[in-house]
Write a protein that holds these residues in place. Structure first.
Motif, mmCIF file in Angstrom:
data_model
loop_
_atom_site.group_PDB
_atom_site.id
_atom_site.type_symbol
_atom_site.label_atom_id
_atom_site.label_comp_id
_atom_site.label_asym_id
_atom_site.label_seq_id
_atom_site.Cartn_x
_atom_site.Cartn_y
_atom_site.Cartn_z
ATOM 1 N N THR A 31 -59.546 -6.143 61.028
ATOM 2 C CA THR A 31 -59.924 -5.317 59.868
ATOM 3 C C THR A 31 -58.831 -4.308 59.539
ATOM 4 N N ASP A 32 -57.686 -4.847 59.181
ATOM 5 C CA ASP A 32 -56.580 -3.994 58.754
ATOM 6 C C ASP A 32 -56.797 -3.553 57.309
ATOM 7 N N ALA A 33 -55.874 -2.764 56.794
ATOM 8 C CA ALA A 33 -56.053 -2.199 55.454
ATOM 9 C C ALA A 33 -56.225 -3.262 54.371
ATOM 10 N N PRO A 34 -55.427 -4.345 54.356
ATOM 11 C CA PRO A 34 -55.641 -5.352 53.310
ATOM 12 C C PRO A 34 -57.040 -5.956 53.335
ATOM 13 N N LEU A 35 -57.541 -6.287 54.525
ATOM 14 C CA LEU A 35 -58.864 -6.888 54.595
ATOM 15 C C LEU A 35 -59.944 -5.879 54.216
ATOM 16 N N ARG A 36 -59.785 -4.623 54.621
ATOM 17 C CA ARG A 36 -60.780 -3.613 54.278
ATOM 18 C C ARG A 36 -60.857 -3.408 52.770
ATOM 19 N N ARG A 37 -59.698 -3.377 52.131
ATOM 20 C CA ARG A 37 -59.701 -3.225 50.671
ATOM 21 C C ARG A 37 -60.450 -4.375 50.004
ATOM 22 N N MET A 38 -60.218 -5.587 50.481
ATOM 23 C CA MET A 38 -60.853 -6.749 49.862
ATOM 24 C C MET A 38 -62.359 -6.735 50.108
ATOM 25 N N HIS A 40 -64.225 -4.151 50.606
ATOM 26 C CA HIS A 40 -64.783 -3.097 49.757
ATOM 27 C C HIS A 40 -64.893 -3.577 48.314
ATOM 28 N N ARG A 41 -63.883 -4.256 47.826
ATOM 29 C CA ARG A 41 -63.917 -4.751 46.448
ATOM 30 C C ARG A 41 -65.130 -5.643 46.221
ATOM 31 N N TYR A 42 -65.481 -6.425 47.235
ATOM 32 C CA TYR A 42 -66.607 -7.339 47.102
ATOM 33 C C TYR A 42 -67.946 -6.710 47.453
ATOM 34 N N GLY A 43 -67.974 -5.420 47.773
ATOM 35 C CA GLY A 43 -69.261 -4.747 47.856
ATOM 36 C C GLY A 43 -69.722 -4.279 49.212
ATOM 37 N N ALA A 44 -68.878 -4.317 50.248
ATOM 38 C CA ALA A 44 -69.285 -3.746 51.531
ATOM 39 C C ALA A 44 -69.560 -2.263 51.362
ATOM 40 N N GLY A 45 -70.645 -1.768 51.983
ATOM 41 C CA GLY A 45 -71.000 -0.364 51.836
ATOM 42 C C GLY A 45 -70.051 0.570 52.544
ATOM 43 N N LEU A 46 -69.456 0.098 53.625
ATOM 44 C CA LEU A 46 -68.484 0.869 54.395
ATOM 45 C C LEU A 46 -67.598 -0.113 55.120
ATOM 46 N N VAL A 47 -66.307 0.197 55.200
ATOM 47 C CA VAL A 47 -65.365 -0.614 55.974
ATOM 48 C C VAL A 47 -64.675 0.321 56.968
ATOM 49 N N ILE A 48 -64.561 -0.124 58.221
ATOM 50 C CA ILE A 48 -64.029 0.722 59.287
ATOM 51 C C ILE A 48 -62.752 0.101 59.837
ATOM 52 N N SER A 49 -61.797 0.952 60.154
ATOM 53 C CA SER A 49 -60.516 0.464 60.663
ATOM 54 C C SER A 49 -60.693 -0.326 61.944
ATOM 55 N N GLU A 50 -59.712 -1.148 62.243
ATOM 56 C CA GLU A 50 -59.699 -1.771 63.559
ATOM 57 C C GLU A 50 -59.549 -0.688 64.624
ATOM 58 N N MET A 51 -59.867 -1.037 65.854
ATOM 59 C CA MET A 51 -59.872 -0.069 66.940
ATOM 60 C C MET A 51 -58.490 0.560 67.121
ATOM 61 N N VAL A 52 -58.468 1.898 67.225
ATOM 62 C CA VAL A 52 -57.232 2.664 67.364
ATOM 63 C C VAL A 52 -57.255 3.374 68.713
ATOM 64 N N ALA A 53 -56.290 3.089 69.565
ATOM 65 C CA ALA A 53 -56.216 3.736 70.875
ATOM 66 C C ALA A 53 -55.776 5.189 70.703
ATOM 67 N N SER A 54 -56.550 6.108 71.248
ATOM 68 C CA SER A 54 -56.294 7.533 71.003
ATOM 69 C C SER A 54 -54.927 7.972 71.516
ATOM 70 N N GLU A 55 -54.563 7.586 72.722
ATOM 71 C CA GLU A 55 -53.299 8.039 73.286
ATOM 72 C C GLU A 55 -52.113 7.457 72.531
ATOM 73 N N ALA A 56 -52.242 6.206 72.064
ATOM 74 C CA ALA A 56 -51.162 5.602 71.288
ATOM 75 C C ALA A 56 -51.010 6.288 69.935
ATOM 76 N N LEU A 57 -52.139 6.678 69.327
ATOM 77 C CA LEU A 57 -52.063 7.399 68.062
ATOM 78 C C LEU A 57 -51.388 8.745 68.264
ATOM 79 N N GLU A 58 -51.741 9.434 69.341
ATOM 80 C CA GLU A 58 -51.119 10.724 69.650
ATOM 81 C C GLU A 58 -49.608 10.606 69.799
#
Length: 347
Positions: A31-38, A40-58
């Motif tokens: 569920t990367d950004a391109p898939l989430r956008r698509m 949403h376009r087709y009517g999903a009520g909410l789209v959530i990012s793929e899992m993000v590791a906290s320490e890697a994001l930091e």
């Protein structure tokens, strides 16, 4: 087939009002950004990012930062995973500062590489640590915090009701339950009835997750689980329109429901080609074409089924397309595969 929002089927998460009760699950590597956008376009009520590791994001890890990137949808939702309360809190603040309007905590991922690091579903074996992580994240941000988990680590430890109660007391705004234990991974069938024990334990919305692959299943899933809505994961693979399709079905009068038609084969081809270009742009050509391969495979299977064929009806095209490196050849192969399906459907 663009699905409109249905005001009679909204879902409230803290201060947020979602247009419907169907959510695209956060799926690692999917569920990367391109898939989430698509979706949403087709009517999903909410789209959530793929899992993000906290320490890697930091640490500023490039691919992890890309996973948390906004997708240009009304509610930017980021799912975080980790086992250190302070790190999870800092990552949540980073996501909020970058525009996240909702933070989801992953306590359900069954993958060995995640649970070996005592994150994801491993936290189902340490309720006190799980509670500390939830408290740290809720205390760190002003946006709603939600939780996704499973029934328990195994059948001897079905602790989801207690975890949900603790989360609700701390301030979590919504809980999603996958109706399996960690030790089941994705085997057997999701136990929708078991989710009802969590829905009755807390005074907040509970989403039911697991094995929803056809819109006709949603009334039974909600009745069995007592859920306020549903989250769709693998059922959307190759079908980014499916969550919106379920939302449209759910919003209809119960005595007059019909399943909205799948997009035409021509539209499905256009969707896949648009996504392919988006992946190449989002990741760069080298990584983008690799990321696209699994999605192309799923899309060809979904198209074959939509055309009344066996899922492997385009296996020869799948092999040919997925062994190509040149984007031009991939595009040509996708068009040819869908042309073949269209010809057979018209015959």
């Amino acid at each position: 087939m663009i699905v409109a929002a249905f005001p009679n089927a909204t879902l409230t998460v803290g201060p947020l009002t979602l247009p419907n009760r169907v959510v695209l699950a956060p799926m690692a590597g999917i569920t990367d950004a391109p898939l989430r956008r698509m979706a949403h376009r087709y009517g999903a009520g909410l789209v959530i990012s793929e899992m993000v590791a906290s320490e890697a994001l930091e640490s500023g890890h490039a691919e992890t930062t890309l996973r948390a990137e906004a997708a240009g949808v009304p509610v930017h939702a980021v799912q975080l995973a980790g086992n250190q309360p302070a790190s999870m809190a800092r990552a949540a603040m980073m996501a909020e500062a970058s525009g996240a309007a909702l933070i989801d905590i992953n306590m359900g991922c069954p993958a060995k590489r995640v649970t070996t690091g005592l994150a994801g579903a491993a936290l189902l074996r340490d309720l006190d640590l799980a509670t500390a992580i939830i408290a740290a994240v809720v205390g760190a941000v002003k946006v709603p915090v939600t939780l996704k988990t499973r029934l328990g680590w195994d059948d001897s430890g079905l602790i989801a009701p207690e975890l949900a109660r603790r989360a609700a007391d701390i301030g979590v705004q919504l809980v999603t339950i996958h109706g399996r234990t960690r030790c089941q991974f994705y085997t057997g069938s999701a136990d929708w009835r078991a989710i009802a024990s969590i829905a009755s334990a807390v005074d907040l919305p509970v989403l039911a997750n697991g094995d929803l692959v056809a819109a006709e299943q949603v009334p039974a899933m909600l009745a069995a689980s007592g859920g306020a809505g549903v989250m769709i994961g693998r059922g959307a693979q190759g079908r980014p329109w499916f969550p919106g399709q379920v939302a449209a079905y759910l919003a209809q009068s119960p005595d007059a429901r019909h399943v909205p038609a799948d997009p035409s084969l021509a539209e499905q081809c256009d969707v896949l080609l648009e996504l392919y270009e988006d992946w190449l742009s989002h990741y760069g050509v080298d990584l983008g074409r690799r990321q696209a391969r699994k999605h192309i495979g799923w899309a060809l299977e979904a198209a074959a089924v939509a055309a009344g064929r066996a899922p492997d009806a385009l296996a020869h095209w799948r092999k040919r397309i997925l062994t190509q490196d040149a984007p031009r050849e991939v595009r040509t192969g996708i068009r040819a595969a869908f042309d073949e399906l269209s010809w057979s459907a018209a015959a």
